[in-house]
Design a protein around this motif. Sequence first.
Motif: not given
Length: 136
Positions: A59-63, A65-79
């Motif tokens: 039930f973590c709302a900020p989680c 938001h963090a998921k969106v930021v981290l998933r986008d970053l991982a999709d854009r950065v090799d390794g």
Amino acid sequence: MTGAWALLGAVAVAGAIGVLLKLREGRISHRAQPSADLPAPVRDLLAPGVTLVQLSTTFCAPCRHAKVVLRDLADRVDGLTHAELDVTNLPEVASRLGVMRTPTTLALTADGTEVLRVGGVPKRDSLLEALRPHLR
């Protein structure tokens, strides 16, 4: 009159606590410690390069938001890989890792070395800058 002062004092203390918490949100802690006793649910998530392991609860709302930021970053950065672990029913994992709040993101190398930790929703640019030395 005393009640008004007490109320004013309580509001001031609450405001100060809110400001302190806001300042700590997304703060990056640099670490370089091998995790020999990394819990199995976390170790199973590791991939080549750097894995951003997001520790969340149901039930973590900020989680979210963090998921969106981290998933986008991982999709854009090799390794760079993103994995999420819900620790709602795994309090022993959170305890062993010293996690006191969610979301908490651990940046782990393939051998389980924790290179940094972020409490709260990470700031994309700051996180990428901190990760650069660990990415190939």
